[in-house]
Scaffold this motif. Structure first.
Motif, PDB file in Angstrom:
ATOM      1  N   ILE A  21       0.947  -1.119   0.062  1.00 20.00           N
ATOM      2  CA  ILE A  21       0.074  -0.031   0.146  1.00 20.00           C
ATOM      3  C   ILE A  21       0.848   1.353   0.007  1.00 20.00           C
ATOM      4  N   ASP A  22       1.987   1.281   0.646  1.00 19.77           N
ATOM      5  CA  ASP A  22       2.825   2.444   0.668  1.00 19.77           C
ATOM      6  C   ASP A  22       3.385   2.545  -0.580  1.00 19.77           C
ATOM      7  N   ILE A  23       3.788   1.505  -1.275  1.00 19.27           N
ATOM      8  CA  ILE A  23       4.477   1.706  -2.782  1.00 19.27           C
ATOM      9  C   ILE A  23       3.481   2.121  -3.675  1.00 19.27           C
ATOM     10  N   LEU A  24       2.045   1.866  -3.490  1.00 19.56           N
ATOM     11  CA  LEU A  24       0.987   2.125  -4.381  1.00 19.56           C
ATOM     12  C   LEU A  24       0.632   3.833  -4.203  1.00 19.56           C
ATOM     13  N   GLU A  25       0.650   4.011  -2.775  1.00 19.41           N
ATOM     14  CA  GLU A  25       0.230   5.407  -2.614  1.00 19.41           C
ATOM     15  C   GLU A  25       1.412   6.448  -3.212  1.00 19.41           C
ATOM     16  N   ASN A  26       2.634   5.865  -2.984  1.00 14.11           N
ATOM     17  CA  ASN A  26       3.785   6.710  -3.388  1.00 14.11           C
ATOM     18  C   ASN A  26       3.690   6.759  -4.898  1.00 14.11           C
ATOM     19  N   TYR A  27       3.597   5.745  -5.668  1.00 13.61           N
ATOM     20  CA  TYR A  27       3.327   5.860  -7.057  1.00 13.61           C
ATOM     21  C   TYR A  27       2.280   6.589  -7.451  1.00 13.61           C
ATOM     22  N   GLY A  28       1.100   6.470  -6.583  1.00 12.90           N
ATOM     23  CA  GLY A  28      -0.157   7.203  -7.223  1.00 12.90           C
ATOM     24  C   GLY A  28      -0.104   8.534  -7.043  1.00 12.90           C
ATOM     25  N   LYS A  29       0.977   9.054  -6.525  1.00 16.27           N
ATOM     26  CA  LYS A  29       1.109  10.493  -6.422  1.00 16.27           C
ATOM     27  C   LYS A  29       1.274  11.374  -7.840  1.00 16.27           C
ATOM     28  N   GLU A  30       1.948  10.603  -8.722  1.00 17.79           N
ATOM     29  CA  GLU A  30       2.287  11.071  -9.981  1.00 17.79           C
ATOM     30  C   GLU A  30       1.648  10.237 -11.208  1.00 17.79           C
ATOM     31  N   ASP A  31       0.893   9.217 -11.073  1.00 16.58           N
ATOM     32  CA  ASP A  31       0.532   8.279 -12.265  1.00 16.58           C
ATOM     33  C   ASP A  31      -0.608   7.736 -11.832  1.00 16.58           C
ATOM     34  N   ALA A  32      -1.722   7.280 -12.649  1.00 15.34           N
ATOM     35  CA  ALA A  32      -2.788   6.480 -12.503  1.00 15.34           C
ATOM     36  C   ALA A  32      -1.967   5.154 -12.287  1.00 15.34           C
ATOM     37  N   ILE A  33      -2.378   4.170 -11.605  1.00 13.66           N
ATOM     38  CA  ILE A  33      -1.821   2.979 -11.216  1.00 13.66           C
ATOM     39  C   ILE A  33      -2.966   1.816 -11.558  1.00 13.66           C
ATOM     40  N   VAL A  34      -2.380   0.969 -12.204  1.00  9.13           N
ATOM     41  CA  VAL A  34      -3.094  -0.562 -12.237  1.00  9.13           C
ATOM     42  C   VAL A  34      -2.264  -1.502 -11.432  1.00  9.13           C
ATOM     43  N   CYS A  35      -3.050  -2.106 -10.408  1.00 15.46           N
ATOM     44  CA  CYS A  35      -2.193  -2.944  -9.704  1.00 15.46           C
ATOM     45  C   CYS A  35      -2.965  -4.473  -9.549  1.00 15.46           C
ATOM     46  N   VAL A  36      -1.992  -5.238 -10.056  1.00 10.87           N
ATOM     47  CA  VAL A  36      -2.407  -6.684 -10.166  1.00 10.87           C
ATOM     48  C   VAL A  36      -1.930  -7.284  -9.023  1.00 10.87           C
ATOM     49  N   VAL A  37      -2.843  -8.336  -8.198  1.00 10.46           N
ATOM     50  CA  VAL A  37      -2.397  -8.940  -7.191  1.00 10.46           C
ATOM     51  C   VAL A  37      -2.782 -10.523  -6.991  1.00 10.46           C
ATOM     52  N   SER A  38      -1.885 -11.188  -6.451  1.00  7.84           N
ATOM     53  CA  SER A  38      -1.985 -12.546  -6.505  1.00  7.84           C
ATOM     54  C   SER A  38      -2.743 -13.058  -5.259  1.00  7.84           C
ATOM     55  N   ALA A  39      -3.183 -14.155  -4.845  1.00 12.61           N
ATOM     56  CA  ALA A  39      -3.761 -14.580  -3.717  1.00 12.61           C
ATOM     57  C   ALA A  39      -2.744 -14.388  -2.538  1.00 12.61           C
ATOM     58  N   ILE A  40      -3.233 -14.233  -1.367  1.00 14.50           N
ATOM     59  CA  ILE A  40      -2.406 -14.274  -0.329  1.00 14.50           C
ATOM     60  C   ILE A  40      -1.583 -15.353  -0.203  1.00 14.50           C
ATOM     61  N   GLY A  41      -0.160 -15.272   0.103  1.00 11.54           N
ATOM     62  CA  GLY A  41       0.778 -16.220   0.130  1.00 11.54           C
ATOM     63  C   GLY A  41       0.247 -17.507   0.664  1.00 11.54           C
ATOM     64  N   GLY A  42       0.347 -18.655  -0.225  1.00  8.96           N
ATOM     65  CA  GLY A  42       0.018 -20.231   0.486  1.00  8.96           C
ATOM     66  C   GLY A  42      -1.480 -20.577   0.165  1.00  8.96           C
ATOM     67  N   ILE A  43      -2.089 -19.587  -0.263  1.00 12.59           N
ATOM     68  CA  ILE A  43      -3.800 -19.868  -0.224  1.00 12.59           C
ATOM     69  C   ILE A  43      -3.885 -20.540  -1.374  1.00 12.59           C
ATOM     70  N   THR A  44      -3.539 -20.426  -2.556  1.00 16.86           N
ATOM     71  CA  THR A  44      -3.897 -21.332  -3.725  1.00 16.86           C
ATOM     72  C   THR A  44      -3.605 -22.845  -3.379  1.00 16.86           C
ATOM     73  N   ASP A  45      -2.328 -23.240  -2.816  1.00 14.10           N
ATOM     74  CA  ASP A  45      -2.072 -24.323  -2.582  1.00 14.10           C
ATOM     75  C   ASP A  45      -3.090 -24.863  -1.485  1.00 14.10           C
ATOM     76  N   LYS A  46      -3.567 -24.204  -0.575  1.00 11.79           N
ATOM     77  CA  LYS A  46      -4.508 -24.698   0.516  1.00 11.79           C
ATOM     78  C   LYS A  46      -5.688 -24.667  -0.135  1.00 11.79           C
ATOM     79  N   LEU A  47      -6.163 -23.797  -1.136  1.00 10.07           N
ATOM     80  CA  LEU A  47      -7.437 -24.282  -1.671  1.00 10.07           C
ATOM     81  C   LEU A  47      -7.576 -25.631  -2.568  1.00 10.07           C
ATOM     82  N   LEU A  48      -6.308 -25.927  -3.480  1.00  7.10           N
ATOM     83  CA  LEU A  48      -6.121 -27.160  -4.115  1.00  7.10           C
ATOM     84  C   LEU A  48      -6.269 -28.180  -3.011  1.00  7.10           C
ATOM     85  N   LEU A  49      -5.509 -28.072  -1.942  1.00  7.89           N
ATOM     86  CA  LEU A  49      -5.541 -29.149  -0.989  1.00  7.89           C
ATOM     87  C   LEU A  49      -6.653 -29.431  -0.384  1.00  7.89           C
ATOM     88  N   ALA A  50      -7.537 -28.557   0.067  1.00 12.50           N
ATOM     89  CA  ALA A  50      -8.940 -28.565   0.459  1.00 12.50           C
ATOM     90  C   ALA A  50      -9.810 -29.562  -0.570  1.00 12.50           C
TER      91      ALA A  50
END
Length: 814
Positions: A21-50
């Motif tokens: 969020i700090d990085i995005l806030e800093n970048y957002g002061k000068e440009d419009a930002i598109v931020c792509v995010v992954s799942a929270i670390g380890g969650i995809t593996d847990k979903l597949l395990l379940a």
């Protein structure tokens, strides 16, 4: 506009999300930002395990679900300690939908690719919502857009193909008029033209970011992860690895295909055509330079840009004389694997057409074998080809670089350095473009291989030596101290990084893969594990470190008997123990042969003359074509010390005792005084001269009294020295009467050898030999009249330790 992507580790905790969020806030002061995010670390593996647990009717899927729920709820509360109710309610509603899906899988006992895509999509949908809502709560101009409304694919579930025309129009239309400054997009997920949930494959969040960057034609795509760029090798395995500042798209794709997890390989495709650079950055260290991937990077790293690997590989071999000259085998083989959706990672075929080797993921090997054997059932029955051969426990290592083709000898250096470290290569693949040179090796050798190649191609001519020392008594202790003292000098001046990795005495042993701290090694050893020779060897072997050296600082036959085991593992042996090289001639030759066969040096300079370069000089004479006619030598510093200090005013017993205190004799002085030690030394010199000889072939004329020769223990022996003082005084008196000095002399002449106490007349080179000095005279074809003479200190802990140290350094300079 800027496009940034943050991976699972970057959003794996509330602390890391705050950094995002700090990085995005800093970048957002000068440009419009598109931020792509992954799942929270380890969650995809847990979903597949379940999902797998539910499919298998395992009630444990409920526990896995609860872990997923707890992780998300805890992060929400930590990010929004005073305003989290709305976010929690939404996430709870979505998690209930997830639970219903898992219960459905449990009931029907099936997890199709279509359902799997629906299942794993929860990860990105939840993480993107949590981050976007947290930013809103903090007053930032941010909102989430569901990527499934933008990225359109076919219905190839789990790895859908993008319809770029529709997708690009969707992205461009949406971002023409977005009100928010920062747009959060869930990565990885998409929808088919029929409106079904699909995914872009594991690692697909990178792909989503590249698709958006290409559609919007941004100046640069930034991939934020938990490391500072693409490294020259895996930094978890190669401590010396460092970030590559600039790299080409092709090199990045090659490294990504071969295990560099920083970048998902298809990511490069959408931006490559448009020439949009990709900047790999570190969320945990935003100021780090990172890696820029572009069309024409500066070639700062030389021809090789990186070394990568893929583990869990199986090698399939189709072979048989019936394949030679018969078209169609390859076609049928690859069609079979394609029909089974088995990806081929590596292919190599001999020009004889007698065999084809394929590398596949180990998990696919059983299915591949079954399918191929079925397709070639007729040819196998007619013995035209063999049933498919499957080898597992393998890995692929790869050198990557655009400019390797313009540099001769790259593959030669690669295979030579691997061979020197006993890394066996099962298959090789190299295209004509020579952007990638791949080799299949044992998975257990991967770490050693990566470090070996990194040292060869990326480190400033610095060679790392990993030393394992058995025997840390008087000499061993001095050796350790000398290593500690000279480590900095060796690194700065000889480019040798020397690490003592293992230490052992008769009771305890210690190991440290990163190098034992030599400041307090004695305390560490005292608290070490129980030592046995086999355990020390097995640990040395299992560490499997490059440039390993076993150093024997004992006089123990059992230790000497271990040399063959070390040499067969391509572990060099450095020894002051004379027993191995003076053992039965066949064993001596075996050790020499193993040293050559396994490219494992066997150095034993200190066997004769402690730190004096006697064996090395002899070897150089022989190698240059000279021939030894005879050798005359005083080879026992112990006996020379004894007879230089013994006279009619001293007692023989006292002089021998003092020699032991000074460290000149073995703990059992009978080894020195019986002449056996000297006999071993002249035997070694005779053998190194090229003569086949055993210890019993040497005439040993003892000067000891009969009682001394027959003594059963060291204590008994010392008692005989007191009792037989007159015998030893008689020897001294006889020499004095003739104005001679007593010297214990070893001779090798015309294929025969002897050792004996002799009266040396004045004027002879041996006459004035002082203290514990040794002297050797080589009479050779070239030195026929005036011998080559080597003279100097031949006993003592310091000089013996320095001789061992010199042998170790010699291995570092090879």
């Amino acid at each position: 506009m800027k496009v940034l992507k943050f991976g699972g580790t970057s959003v794996g905790s509330s602390n890391n999300i705050n950094k995002v969020i700090d990085i995005l806030e800093n970048y957002g002061k000068e440009d419009a930002i598109v931020c792509v995010v992954s799942a929270i670390g380890g969650i995809t593996d847990k979903l597949l395990l379940a999902g797998k647990q539910a499919q298998n009717k395992e009630d444990a899927f409920n526990d896995t679900f609860n872990k997923i729920k707890d992780i998300h709820f805890n992060i929400i509360k930590e990010l929004n300690p005073t305003n989290s109710d709305a976010i929690l309610n939404y996430v709870d509603e979505k998690l209930e939908a997830l639970k219903s899906l898992l219960e459905g899988i449990y009931l029907i006992n099936e997890l199709s690719p279509k359902t799997s895509d629906k299942l794993v999509s929860f990860g990105e949908l939840l993480s993107s919502f949590i981050i976007a809502e947290t930013m809103k709560n903090r007053g930032l101009s941010a909102d989430r857009k569901n990527s499934q409304e933008l990225v359109v694919t076919n219905s190839n579930f789990t790895k859908a193909e993008v319809d770029y025309k529709v997708t690009n129009n969707n992205i461009q239309d949406y971002f023409k008029s977005v009100p928010q400054n920062i747009t959060i997009l869930p990565g990885f997920i998409s929808k088919s033209k029929a409106g079904e949930q699909t995914t872009l494959g594991r690692g697909g969040s990178d792909f989503t970011a590249a698709i958006v960057a290409a559609a919007l034609k941004v100046d640069q795509l930034e991939i934020w992860t938990d490391v500072s760029g693409m490294f020259t090798s895996n930094p978890k395995m190669v401590k010396q690895a460092y970030p590559i500042k600039k790299i080409s798209y092709q090199e990045a794709m090659e490294l990504s295909h071969f295990g560099a997890k920083v970048l998902y390989p298809p990511t490069v495709q959408p931006v490559l055509t448009l020439g949009i650079p990709i900047h790999i950055k570190n969320t945990l260290d935003p100021e780090a330079e990172g890696t820029i991937i572009s069309h024409d990077p500066v070639n700062a790293n030389g021809p090789v840009k990186g070394i990568s690997n893929i583990n869990n590989i199986a090698l399939l071999t189709l072979q048989g004389s019936g394949m030679v000259g018969i078209p169609g085998f390859s076609k049928r083989l690859f069609e079979t694997l394609s029909q089974e959706k088995i990806n081929v990672i590596l292919i190599t075929q001999a020009s004889s057409e007698h065999s084809i080797c394929l590398g596949v993921e180990a998990k696919d090997a059983p299915l591949a074998k079954s399918a191929i054997d079925a397709v070639f059932e007729n040819e196998i029955a007619l013995n035209k080809i063999d049933p498919i051969i499957v080898e597992t426990g393998l890995a692929i290592i790869a050198l990557v670089g655009d400019n390797m083709k313009n540099h001769q000898g790259i593959s030669g250096k690669m295979f030579s350095s691997l061979g020197k470290n006993n890394i066996n290569i099962r298959a090789i693949a190299q295209g004509a473009s020579e952007k990638n040179i791949s080799a299949v090796i044992l998975e257990n050798d991967v770490k050693k291989a990566l470090n070996t190649l990194h040292e060869q191609f990326f480190e400033t001519k610095t060679k790392q030596l990993n030393v394992f020392i058995t025997g840390v008594g008087n000499v061993g202790e001095r050796l350790v101290e000398q290593i500690k003292q000279q480590k900095k000098y060796l690194k700065e001046n000889l480019k040798i990084k020397l690490r003592v990795v293992g230490l052992s005495n008769s009771r305890k042993m210690i190991f440290n893969e990163e190098g034992i701290d030599l400041k307090n090694w004695k305390e560490q050893l005292e608290n070490g594990e129980k030592a046995t020779l086999d355990a020390f060897f097995e640990k040395t072997k299992s560490l499997n470190l490059r440039n390993s050296i076993f150093v024997d600082v004992t006089a123990n036959k059992a230790v000497a008997d271990m040399y063959a085991k070390y040499l067969k593992q391509s572990i060099g042996v450095v020894a002051c123990n004379k027993i191995a090289c003076s053992s039965d001639y066949e064993n001596y030759r075996l050790l020499k042969r193993l040293s050559l066969e396994y490219n494992a040096p066997l150095l034993f300079e200190t066997n004769v003359g402690a730190g004096l370069p006697i064996i090395d000089t002899l070897n150089n004479l022989i190698a240059s074509g000279d021939k030894v006619n005879s050798i005359h030598a005083v080879l026992s510093g112990s006996l020379n010390y004894v007879f230089n200090n013994f006279n009619d005013k001293t007692k023989f017993h006292d002089v021998v005792k003092q020699a032991g205190v000074e460290g000149y004799t073995e703990p059992d002085p009978r080894i020195d005084l019986s002449g056996v030690d000297v006999a071993r030394k002249i035997l070694i010199l005779a053998r190194e001269s090229g003569v086949e000889m055993n210890l019993e072939d040497i005439e040993n004329i003892s000067f000891l009294s009969e009682a001394g020769l027959k003594s059963d223990t060291v204590e008994d022996f010392y008692e005989t020295l007191i009792a037989d003082e007159a015998h030893y005084q008689k020897l001294y008196a006889s020499a004095k009467e003739k104005n001679c000095q007593l010297k214990y002399v070893a001779k090798f002449d015309n294929g025969k050898a002897s050792v004996s106490l002799q009266e040396i007349p004045e004027g002879h080179p041996f006459y004035n030999l002082e203290g514990s000095d040794n002297i050797v005279m080589f009479y050779t074809k070239r030195y026929a009249q005036q011998p080559m003479i080597i003279k100097g200190a031949g006993a003592g802990a310091d000089v013996t330790a320095s001789g061992l140290f010199a042998d170790i350094i010699r291995l570092g300079n090879d």
